[in-house]
Design a protein around this motif. Structure first.
Motif, PDB file in Angstrom:
ATOM      1  N   ASP A 440      34.288  83.400  56.054  1.00  0.00           N
ATOM      2  CA  ASP A 440      34.250  82.003  56.464  1.00  0.00           C
ATOM      3  C   ASP A 440      33.237  81.912  57.599  1.00  0.00           C
ATOM      4  OD1 ASP A 440      36.188  81.057  54.666  1.00  0.00           O
ATOM      5  OD2 ASP A 440      37.804  81.739  55.967  1.00  0.00           O
ATOM      6  N   THR A 444      27.102  74.808  59.175  1.00  0.00           N
ATOM      7  CA  THR A 444      27.249  73.593  58.380  1.00  0.00           C
ATOM      8  C   THR A 444      26.200  73.538  57.277  1.00  0.00           C
ATOM      9  OG1 THR A 444      25.816  72.377  59.897  1.00  0.00           O
ATOM     10  CG2 THR A 444      28.199  72.319  60.324  1.00  0.00           C
ATOM     11  N   ASN A 516      36.806  67.823  49.996  1.00  0.00           N
ATOM     12  CA  ASN A 516      36.396  67.140  51.220  1.00  0.00           C
ATOM     13  C   ASN A 516      37.332  65.963  51.522  1.00  0.00           C
ATOM     14  OD1 ASN A 516      34.578  66.891  53.433  1.00  0.00           O
ATOM     15  ND2 ASN A 516      33.568  65.186  52.401  1.00  0.00           N
ATOM     16  N   GLY A 519      40.363  66.998  53.313  1.00  0.00           N
ATOM     17  CA  GLY A 519      40.174  67.622  54.617  1.00  0.00           C
ATOM     18  C   GLY A 519      40.145  69.133  54.571  1.00  0.00           C
ATOM     19  N   ASP A 522      35.423  72.144  56.471  1.00  0.00           N
ATOM     20  CA  ASP A 522      35.044  71.924  57.862  1.00  0.00           C
ATOM     21  C   ASP A 522      33.575  72.240  58.131  1.00  0.00           C
ATOM     22  OD1 ASP A 522      35.020  74.640  57.625  1.00  0.00           O
ATOM     23  OD2 ASP A 522      36.529  75.037  59.177  1.00  0.00           O
ATOM     24  N   TRP A 523      32.812  72.488  57.042  1.00  0.00           N
ATOM     25  CA  TRP A 523      31.411  72.884  57.227  1.00  0.00           C
ATOM     26  C   TRP A 523      30.433  71.801  56.757  1.00  0.00           C
ATOM     27  CZ3 TRP A 523      29.573  72.570  52.360  1.00  0.00           C
ATOM     28  CH2 TRP A 523      30.434  72.884  51.304  1.00  0.00           C
ATOM     29  N   ASP A 525      28.464  68.323  57.118  1.00  0.00           N
ATOM     30  CA  ASP A 525      28.085  67.371  58.160  1.00  0.00           C
ATOM     31  C   ASP A 525      27.105  66.323  57.629  1.00  0.00           C
ATOM     32  OD1 ASP A 525      25.889  68.980  57.814  1.00  0.00           O
ATOM     33  OD2 ASP A 525      25.547  69.364  59.942  1.00  0.00           O
TER      34      ASP A 525
END
Length: 641
Positions: A440, A444, A516, A519, A522-523, A525
């Protein structure tokens, strides 16, 4: 290189003329594919005469490939049976049977090589190292004769590779009830034929050359000694070439271009200029389009791109940047990155060499035999340099994973996709890369990024690849990565064959949009609201299988091939016959139905309403598929008022 006897079967004048007109092009194309055309013979479509000719050539020719063009004229196997089963029966009659096989019936393993156009199939079989390929008439398939031959040979090679373990000499044995027996019994010695006597040599030591007056034991002893000498010399040459001379030549060639590329006066020159001297590199080879570097590895090489590459021919796979033959090859961009170094995903290949050269350095991220990844190595090497004439650039790694290039290993993900139909598809592709990653990674990625994909061989399973993916550092972005935030992925996604061997549960995955929305990502943007389909077209509609970039070397783990699984091509067509969707369906699985609705444009008299797909194909079980099929749409024609 295979040595080939080509038989031009004279079924009709048009196909015979087409072959004769393209004979030189066919010979050249076969040579590119590793086939040396030794002899071409024209034969009438007469099973008896053809069988006699084939058996004569089997005994007299050193060819290992017998190729029959314009030989078949039906969409089923009836024309193949009519023309070749006499030959097959004649060969089967010569197969020796020892005590273990005395009550068994030997049969050559004949396989279809699939639809080569308009429903016309080719067939292949092998015997004692000799390969036989029969192809349909080119005029019936709608294909040019040269491309038909190349496609037929490529499809046959896949079949021969798949059958090699279960049918090593091309023969299957059946019991008295007609059931195929244990594959172990297919391993039979058929080397009963006596080899031709070698011509008598003069001027060599009498102690090593059998003489007329020698006894039988003396002749045998001398022959054994000669064989041992030749084998020793051959092994010595191989060892010296592979472990000493080959690496030395490769180091010299690469040192030469590294010196040229980096030969810049950094102190006295323009420190803001490019790292490489592109004028000097382009003078050597215009197809040098980039330079890739990873610190603390030997990866410091030019990157080549040849626009003529395709699935069957990758120019720099076995060539240096000087275009000289070399087992080391070059680092080169895959043909599926159609804009070369400017593609959205720049896919690069390189051999995994034992001396650590070429792309062997990628194995630092996950060594051979490892399926967890080396997190510490990643943390020390999170950034890759990939420079081009358009500018120097850093790329932050976003994924490191190992995967298969074979459909039979289970649900398939084709990482070799260089361009995308939509931003949604691109982000779903990136998502599929990251869920497979050993790590992990706190980097981004969004729809505006360019990525590079570095691929090399690994041998945990047959034809697996180690893949390292990185995205380009954005303008004004810090090129450094806070690697302290990186961690191991507790459940990276592997092909099904991994779980078959090691156990465990295959993790559930989403698409990018659904993950996405929940949620789970988290990468990302980007701006969101991605348009277009998420379907990964390369994975769904293309056969990605490629030849391995480098076979396993001596004393290395051999690739493990799982039990063979048959996949059948299923093609959905539009009203005009063009392809609407395509799948490779595992034997016994249900046939999938594509989404969307095909359309026939209305004309002056009618409008057309799609009524569904025509699955009334005689003999086909759509819930448990056992054959390749073509499926067409059904429409109702509604007359205009």
């Amino acid at each position: 290189m295979f040595k080939c006897e080509l038989f031009s079967v004279q079924k009709n004048k048009a196909d015979t003329a087409a072959y004769n007109n393209a004979a030189d092009e066919i010979s050249a194309a076969l040579s590119v594919d590793g086939i040396e055309l030794q002899h071409t013979t024209e034969y009438a479509a007469d099973a008896k005469k053809l069988s006699k000719a084939i058996l004569e050539k089997l005994n007299a020719s050193d060819s290992d490939l017998f190729l029959f063009v314009n030989a078949l004229s039906t969409t089923d196997n009836s024309s193949f049976r009519k023309l070749f089963y006499r030959t097959i029966e004649d060969i089967e009659a010569t197969i020796p049977r020892d005590e273990e096989h005395r009550d068994l019936t030997p049969k050559l393993k004949v396989s279809s090589i699939g639809d080569l156009g308009n429903g016309y199939k080719g067939y292949c079989f092998s015997y004692s190292g000799k390969r036989f390929i029969a192809l349909p008439c080119a005029s019936l398939t709608g294909a040019e004769i040269k491309e038909l031959i190349r496609n037929g040979v490529a499809a046959s090679n896949d079949v021969f590779t798949k059958n090699a373990e279960l049918y090593p000499v091309g023969v299957a044995f059946f019991d008295q009830q007609g059931r195929e027996v244990d594959p172990q019994l297919n391993q039979i010695d058929i080397s009963a034929a006596t080899a031709p006597t070698a011509p008598k040599k003069q001027g060599f030591f009498r102690s090593f050359i059998p003489q007329k007056e020698d006894t039988k034991k003396q002749k045998i002893r001398k022959i054994v000694v000669l064989i041992a000498i030749v084998a020793f010399i051959g092994a010595l040459i191989y060892v010296l070439e592979f472990y000493i001379f080959g690496p030395m030549r490769n180091d010299a060639v690469n040192s030469e271009i590294q010196t040229i590329a980096h030969n810049k006066d950094k102190d006295g020159g323009d420190s803001d200029g490019p790292e490489q001297d592109w004028d000097a590199l382009k003078a050597i080879n215009e197809e040098i389009v980039g330079w890739i570097t990873i610190p603390d590895t030997k990866i410091d090489y030019p990157v080549l791109y040849h626009e003529g590459d395709d699935r069957y021919h990758q120019y720099y796979l076995k060539r240096t940047y000087k275009e000289e033959s070399s087992e080391y090859g070059s680092i080169f961009i895959d043909y599926r990155s159609p804009e070369g170094a400017k593609s959205r995903n720049v896919i690069m290949h390189g051999h995994d060499m034992l001396d650590g050269s070429m792309f062997a350095g990628l194995l630092g991220y996950s060594p051979k035999g490892d399926l967890k990844g080396d997190l510490e190595f990643y943390q020390d090497h999170p950034v890759i340099t990939f420079n081009t004439p358009d500018g120097d650039a850093k790329y932050k790694i976003i994924s490191v994973f190992k995967t298969s290039t074979r459909y039979e290993h289970g649900e398939f993900f084709n990482y070799m996709q260089g361009e995308f139909n939509s931003d949604a598809e691109f982000m779903n592709f990136v998502y599929n890369m990251r869920v497979r990653s050993f790590f992990d990674i706190p980097v981004t990625c969004n729809e505006g990024d360019q990525i590079i994909t570095l691929s090399t061989c690994c041998y945990e399973f047959y034809q697996w690849r180690l893949v390292v993916v990185a995205r380009k550092v954005r303008p004004g972005e810090d090129k450094n990565v806070d690697v302290s935030l990186a961690s191991r992925n507790s459940a990276p996604l592997f092909p099904d064959v991994y779980y078959s061997r090691y156990g465990g549960t295959r993790p559930e995955t989403e698409t990018f949009k659904s993950a996405n929305a929940k949620g789970l990502i988290d990468w990302y943007d980007g701006k969101g609201n991605l348009q277009g389909s998420e379907d990964l077209t390369a994975t769904l509609e293309s056969n990605p299988t490629e030849p391995p970039t480098d076979p396993p070397k001596k004393n290395e783990p051999k690739p493990t091939d799982p039990p063979p699984t048959t996949y059948f091509p299923v093609t959905y067509h539009n009203f005009d016959g063009s392809q609407y969707a395509a799948y490779n369906v595992k034997e016994g699985d249900p046939v999938p139905t594509p989404s969307g609705t095909p359309v026939i444009p209305e004309d002056d008299y009618y409008t057309y309403v799609f009524k569904g797909w025509d699955k009334s194909v005689e003999g086909v079980d759509f819930d448990h598929l056992n054959v390749g099929i073509d499926i067409y749409p059904k429409f109702d024609a509604i007359k205009k008022e």
